[in-house]
Design an enzyme around this catalytic site. Structure first.
Site, PDB file in Angstrom:
ATOM      1  CB  SER A  19     -25.183 -15.969  66.412  1.00  0.00           C
ATOM      2  OG  SER A  19     -23.845 -16.314  65.400  1.00  0.00           O
ATOM      3  CE  LYS A  69     -14.562 -15.592  65.554  1.00  0.00           C
ATOM      4  NZ  LYS A  69     -14.428 -16.679  64.229  1.00  0.00           N
ATOM      5  CG  ASN A  90     -16.097 -20.544  67.571  1.00  0.00           C
ATOM      6  OD1 ASN A  90     -15.728 -21.436  68.398  1.00  0.00           O
ATOM      7  ND2 ASN A  90     -16.720 -20.551  66.647  1.00  0.00           N
ATOM      8  N   GLY A 129      -5.253 -14.732  52.582  1.00  0.00           N
ATOM      9  CA  GLY A 129      -5.309 -14.421  54.027  1.00  0.00           C
ATOM     10  C   GLY A 129      -4.520 -15.072  54.925  1.00  0.00           C
ATOM     11  CB  ALA A 133     -10.835 -15.626  59.208  1.00  0.00           C
ATOM     12  CG  ASN A 153      -1.891 -12.011  54.219  1.00  0.00           C
ATOM     13  OD1 ASN A 153      -3.068 -11.659  53.877  1.00  0.00           O
ATOM     14  ND2 ASN A 153      -1.054 -11.032  54.901  1.00  0.00           N
ATOM     15  CE  LYS A 158      -1.231 -10.464  59.510  1.00  0.00           C
ATOM     16  NZ  LYS A 158      -2.366  -9.273  59.319  1.00  0.00           N
TER      17      LYS A 158
HETATM   18  P1  ATR Z   1      -9.748 -12.106  60.907  1.00  0.00           P
HETATM   19  O1  ATR Z   1      -9.858 -12.282  62.067  1.00  0.00           O
HETATM   20  O2  ATR Z   1     -10.988 -11.464  59.793  1.00  0.00           O
HETATM   21  O3  ATR Z   1      -8.895 -13.053  59.783  1.00  0.00           O
HETATM   22  P2  ATR Z   1      -7.546 -10.505  60.670  1.00  0.00           P
HETATM   23  O4  ATR Z   1      -6.836 -11.256  61.533  1.00  0.00           O
HETATM   24  O5  ATR Z   1      -7.358  -8.943  60.864  1.00  0.00           O
HETATM   25  O6  ATR Z   1      -8.983 -10.520  60.729  1.00  0.00           O
HETATM   26  O7  ATR Z   1      -7.045 -10.533  59.128  1.00  0.00           O
HETATM   27  C1  ATR Z   1      -7.558 -10.131  57.856  1.00  0.00           C
HETATM   28  C2  ATR Z   1      -6.998 -10.501  56.666  1.00  0.00           C
HETATM   29  O8  ATR Z   1      -7.467 -10.105  55.567  1.00  0.00           O
HETATM   30  C3  ATR Z   1      -5.260 -10.369  56.718  1.00  0.00           C
HETATM   31  O9  ATR Z   1      -4.890 -11.340  55.883  1.00  0.00           O
HETATM   32  C4  ATR Z   1      -5.394  -9.329  55.964  1.00  0.00           C
HETATM   33  O10 ATR Z   1      -4.046  -8.887  55.129  1.00  0.00           O
HETATM   34  P3  ATR Z   1      -2.966  -8.218  55.871  1.00  0.00           P
HETATM   35  O11 ATR Z   1      -2.337  -9.242  56.575  1.00  0.00           O
HETATM   36  O12 ATR Z   1      -2.043  -7.613  54.817  1.00  0.00           O
HETATM   37  O13 ATR Z   1      -3.607  -7.104  56.677  1.00  0.00           O
HETATM   38  C5  ATR Z   1      -6.569  -9.317  54.770  1.00  0.00           C
HETATM   39  N1  ATR Z   1      -7.100  -8.137  54.472  1.00  0.00           N
HETATM   40  C6  ATR Z   1      -7.877  -7.251  54.707  1.00  0.00           C
HETATM   41  N2  ATR Z   1      -8.265  -6.272  53.936  1.00  0.00           N
HETATM   42  C7  ATR Z   1      -7.644  -6.492  52.729  1.00  0.00           C
HETATM   43  C8  ATR Z   1      -7.596  -5.961  51.433  1.00  0.00           C
HETATM   44  N3  ATR Z   1      -8.403  -4.908  51.069  1.00  0.00           N
HETATM   45  N4  ATR Z   1      -6.912  -6.566  50.364  1.00  0.00           N
HETATM   46  C9  ATR Z   1      -6.311  -7.797  50.894  1.00  0.00           C
HETATM   47  N5  ATR Z   1      -6.100  -8.443  51.909  1.00  0.00           N
HETATM   48  C10 ATR Z   1      -7.049  -8.021  52.857  1.00  0.00           C
END
Ligand code: ATR
Length: 271
Positions: A19, A69, A90, A129, A133, A153, A158
């Site tokens: 940034s 955020k 953000n 996910g 994000a 996900n 979730k």
């Molecule tokens: P962000 O702000 O980056 O979205 P977050 O709110 O912590 O961070 O969300 C991370 C996302 O990545 C979640 O959907 C998480 O899945 P879970 O809900 O099961 O935790 C997903 N994620 C992170 N590591 C992962 C992995 N190794 N395999 C699959 N999904 C993953």
């Protein structure tokens, strides 16, 4: 000498943030004097930091990145409808001593999609996910007249919860269908960055399917590496990153900077 506007990005970690680089390019383009610094701030210090930063009369705004955020959406100020709905901020703007809170991630994503010349309407879109994000882009995707959205996900509940929240805007489910081909596959999970990325073997995609990773790194992301086995249309988050920054800049100064030269600079860093 003209006034210097104080800006910055707050996160933890923050060392690798692009940034400051992006905004220094925008500043040069628009002839506006800015000082844009990275600030590493721990979760518990976040609200005090914000308070102190805006005591300075020259403070114009801040970008907020992971992991703050969500916490930023409770800052005292006028919050946009979108930022309130997704519970994430953000971009902070200080104008005439008042504080305004926005999320420019969704606009950054949509603008980049447009820029790359693909459309979301009438498409089957898979979002991997269900964290912050994912929600920041889901708000826009759900308002884009898609044919169907699937949220997939690791933790199924979730995805189900998020699907329910957005089902008033669009047709959404939370399991991968093998009866239909997906046109657009978006990785909004942090898999690959914070753990191993597991390929989705059961996925069926259309011939010219688009694969889009919200993550960005100078080296190829694990999602992009996998996607390239399936499609020629593979993008990472560089475009969204520069576009959301351009929208933040517009919130601060009323001008939307040109993203193309900045994207070129970032591409050059990869070589
Ligand atoms: P962000 O702000 O980056 O979205 P977050 O709110 O912590 O961070 O969300 C991370 C996302 O990545 C979640 O959907 C998480 O899945 P879970 O809900 O099961 O935790 C997903 N994620 C992170 N590591 C992962 C992995 N190794 N395999 C699959 N999904 C993953």
């Amino acid at each position: 000498m003209s006034k210097i506007f104080k800006l910055g990005v707050v996160g933890d970690p923050i060392e690798h943030s692009l940034s400051p680089f992006i905004h220094s390019r925008f500043s040069r383009q628009t002839n506006i004097n800015i000082e844009y610094l990275p600030f590493k701030v721990a979760h518990d210090d976040f609200l005090n930091f914000i308070n102190d930063f805006f005591k300075d009369g020259a403070a114009r705004g801040l970008n907020i990145t992971l992991p703050h955020k969500k916490q930023a959406s409770v800052i005292d100020g006028t919050i946009s409808k979108e930022a309130r709905y997704i519970n994430a901020v953000n971009t902070i703007v200080k104008d005439d001593k008042k504080i305004f809170l926005y999320s420019t991630d969704g606009d950054g994503f949509l603008n980049d999609v447009k820029h790359k010349g693909f459309l979301l309407n009438e498409k089957r879109v898979l979002i991997i996910g269900a964290g912050a994000a994912a929600e920041s882009i889901l708000y826009k995707v759900a308002h884009s007249k898609t044919k169907k959205i699937t949220l997939f996900n690791r933790t199924e509940e979730k995805a189900e919860k998020l699907s329910r929240k957005y089902s008033q805007f669009s047709s959404i489910d939370s399991f991968i269908s093998q009866e239909h081909e997906y046109d657009i596959v978006i990785n909004a999970s942090s898999a690959g960055l914070t753990g191993k990325f597991s390929p989705i073997n059961e996925l069926i995609t259309s011939e010219n399917a688009i694969y889009y990773d919200l993550n960005y790194s100078l080296a190829e992301t694990p999602f992009c590496k996998w996607a390239k086995e399936n499609s020629r249309n593979v993008y990472d988050g560089a475009g969204m990153l520069v576009n959301q920054a351009a929208h933040s800049y517009k919130m601060w100064f009323g001008v939307l900077p040109d993203i193309d030269p900045v994207l070129k600079d970032i591409e050059a860093m990869r070589e």
